[in-house]
Write a protein that holds these residues in place. Structure first.
Motif, PDB file in Angstrom:
ATOM      1  N   VAL A 154       0.803  -1.183   0.053  1.00 54.92           N
ATOM      2  CA  VAL A 154       0.235  -0.039   0.094  1.00 54.92           C
ATOM      3  C   VAL A 154       0.921   1.128  -0.138  1.00 54.92           C
ATOM      4  N   ILE A 155       1.976   1.155   0.806  1.00 53.38           N
ATOM      5  CA  ILE A 155       2.682   2.545   0.893  1.00 53.38           C
ATOM      6  C   ILE A 155       3.551   2.716  -0.510  1.00 53.38           C
ATOM      7  N   THR A 156       4.277   1.529  -0.836  1.00 51.21           N
ATOM      8  CA  THR A 156       4.852   1.742  -2.241  1.00 51.21           C
ATOM      9  C   THR A 156       3.722   1.868  -3.435  1.00 51.21           C
ATOM     10  N   ASP A 157       2.655   1.804  -3.445  1.00 50.39           N
ATOM     11  CA  ASP A 157       1.606   2.294  -4.348  1.00 50.39           C
ATOM     12  C   ASP A 157       1.656   3.704  -4.625  1.00 50.39           C
ATOM     13  N   ILE A 158       1.872   4.603  -3.558  1.00 47.60           N
ATOM     14  CA  ILE A 158       1.845   5.872  -3.698  1.00 47.60           C
ATOM     15  C   ILE A 158       2.952   6.195  -4.731  1.00 47.60           C
ATOM     16  N   VAL A 159       4.053   5.427  -4.612  1.00 50.27           N
ATOM     17  CA  VAL A 159       5.436   6.077  -5.397  1.00 50.27           C
ATOM     18  C   VAL A 159       5.057   5.574  -6.843  1.00 50.27           C
ATOM     19  N   GLN A 160       4.653   4.578  -6.845  1.00 47.42           N
ATOM     20  CA  GLN A 160       4.242   3.784  -8.317  1.00 47.42           C
ATOM     21  C   GLN A 160       3.123   4.592  -9.112  1.00 47.42           C
ATOM     22  N   ALA A 161       2.032   5.273  -8.228  1.00 47.53           N
ATOM     23  CA  ALA A 161       1.030   5.950  -8.776  1.00 47.53           C
ATOM     24  C   ALA A 161       1.652   7.290  -9.417  1.00 47.53           C
ATOM     25  N   VAL A 162       2.341   7.817  -8.691  1.00 47.89           N
ATOM     26  CA  VAL A 162       3.336   9.193  -9.184  1.00 47.89           C
ATOM     27  C   VAL A 162       4.031   8.967 -10.259  1.00 47.89           C
TER      28      VAL A 162
END
Length: 456
Positions: free
Chosen positions: A177-185
């Motif tokens: 869930v946390i790394t999803d933020i980076v991947q979304a950006v």
């Protein structure tokens, strides 16, 4: 090795290093399987919406969207984007199951209402789905490093798998869930840059006016998607696991936001395929072909987009396999092993990472990972939509579930009668088997309830 090759391969290691650094080290049960933070707090709406959005933007999905955009024009883009309506539909149904029937997870919900065998059958269906997610996403990444089956293709796909596995073992579902933020950006920025190569040449008006709104022009696939949205999300724990991470109200809001933004993202990405149609560019991987025709910079950007999309799905897949085996199954089979769930979950991640890549070596069509598996689970629609509407009974579950599975198999083996095809497009058979199959599943669900009533 050229500077470009160094950058191309180097990005894989840089990407992996960044996500390893950002992924929290999780050892607790709730953190590894429920994405709670170190203080035990559940995810918020913003974090959950972002996670659902990027986790469902699979690498195979954006590839399929572009391929269909090239084949059918904007009709193809709309047809594939329609699958993202699954997300708000799932949110509404999960909200009902959670608030009215106190569901805490789909496997446990089925176990308590329809028995262990029902939950086992459902688990096998979603395990097949998770298996498909591994090879279909690693294959897309490998395709940017070499032809399917080539040494560079295989090395890139396996290296990408290993990089994703390493940080997934560290953080579990919380890390995903946390790394999803980076991947979304990364994904949004990358798509933005890629579109700057496309839109200056052809206006949005020209792009959205392409295609033919007919069954032969791709509307048959659109109708397949609209039929499958009531069952498709429930065999994808990458999505449904996130339906139990916070309060029902927050969950529903997050699912609606993620579904609408995901629809738009896939629709817009299909512009690349429409551009390919204008330019006469074709192939099995339209995004790579288009990017390659625009130069090394565009190809590099497209590679970044695909790696971020594939990575967000792959780490979520590892987390979902872990939860299914080490949490859901153990809770039913032997609760005494729950103290070892994290270790068992990590082992299951490693196993699916290895086994899940086997089909990659055979060059299977990645579109089939979506449409065929979606047909096999149409029997889940009445089970979740009508739960409680008729008296709960095991027979309704089995009749609907196995008839849906039967429909999927006759589609896979090309046994569906051509007399029942709807239209003459490429998805005429798929549309026919989904429409008649879904009707059959609902009839059998009610029949099971009627028979159960007679018995009692």
């Amino acid at each position: 090795m050229s500077l470009f090759s160094i950058a191309f391969w180097g990005f894989l290691f840089v990407y992996g290093g960044i996500l390893w650094f950002l992924s929290p080290k999780v050892k607790s049960f709730d953190g590894f399987f429920k994405a709670s933070d170190e203080k035990g707090r559940e995810v918020n709406v913003w974090l959950l919406s972002t996670s659902i959005f990027i986790s469902w933007i699979f690498a195979k999905s954006v590839t399929n969207a572009a391929n269909l955009g090239e084949k059918y024009g904007i009709v193809g883009g709309v047809a594939y984007a329609a699958y993202w309506l699954c997300i708000p539909v799932a949110g509404i149904i999960l909200y009902r199951l959670r608030t009215k029937y106190n569901a805490t997870g789909l496997v446990s919900f089925l176990n308590s209402n329809y028995g262990k065998f029902a939950s086992f059958c459902f688990s096998i269906a979603i395990l097949i789905r998770l298996f498909n997610e591994v090879w279909s996403n690693t294959s897309v990444v490998g395709g940017y490093y070499g032809e399917s089956g080539s040494m560079s293709f295989i090395i890139a796909a396996l290296l990408f798998t290993f990089i994703t596995l390493i940080y997934s073992l560290k953080g579990g579902l919380r890390g995903s869930v946390i790394t999803d933020i980076v991947q979304a950006v990364i994904f949004v920025i990358g798509v933005g840059f890629v579109l700057t190569f496309v839109l200056p040449k052809y206006s949005v008006g020209e792009i959205v006016s392409t295609g033919e709104w007919s069954l032969v022009g791709g509307v048959d696939l659109l109708l397949v998607a609209l039929l499958q949205i009531f069952s498709y999300p429930f065999h994808d724990p990458v999505l449904t696991d996130r339906g139990f991470l916070c309060s029902p109200k927050r969950m529903l809001i997050s699912f609606i936001i993620a579904g609408l933004t995901g629809f738009m993202a896939i629709f817009i990405f299909s512009f690349i395929g429409v551009y390919a149609g204008f330019e006469g560019i074709n192939g099995s991987n339209i995004p790579a072909s288009v990017a390659g025709s625009m130069g090394l910079a565009a190809l590099f950007l497209m590679n970044i987009v695909m790696i971020s999309a594939a990575g967000s799905t792959l780490d979520s897949t590892f987390a979902s396999v872990s939860k299914l085996i080490a949490h859901d199954w153990i809770k039913i089979i032997n609760p005494n092993l729950l103290s070892k769930s994290v270790i068992i979950g990590m082992i299951s991640m490693v196993i699916i990472a290895v086994v899940g890549n086997f089909p990659m070596f055979f060059g299977i069509d990645i579109l089939k990972a979506t449409t065929i598996s979606g047909t096999m689970v149409i029997g889940m629609a009445p089970i979740f939509l009508l739960h409680g509407v008729v008296k709960i009974n095991k027979l309704s579950f089995y009749l609907s579930f196995f008839f849906g599975l039967f429909c999927g198999f006759i589609e896979v083996f090309g046994l569906f009668p051509k007399a029942l095809y709807i239209g003459s497009g490429d998805s005429a058979g798929l549309l026919g088997v989904n429409l008649y199959g879904l009707i059959g599943c609902f009839i059998l669900y009610f029949l099971g309830a009627y028979i159960a009533k007679l018995r009692s």
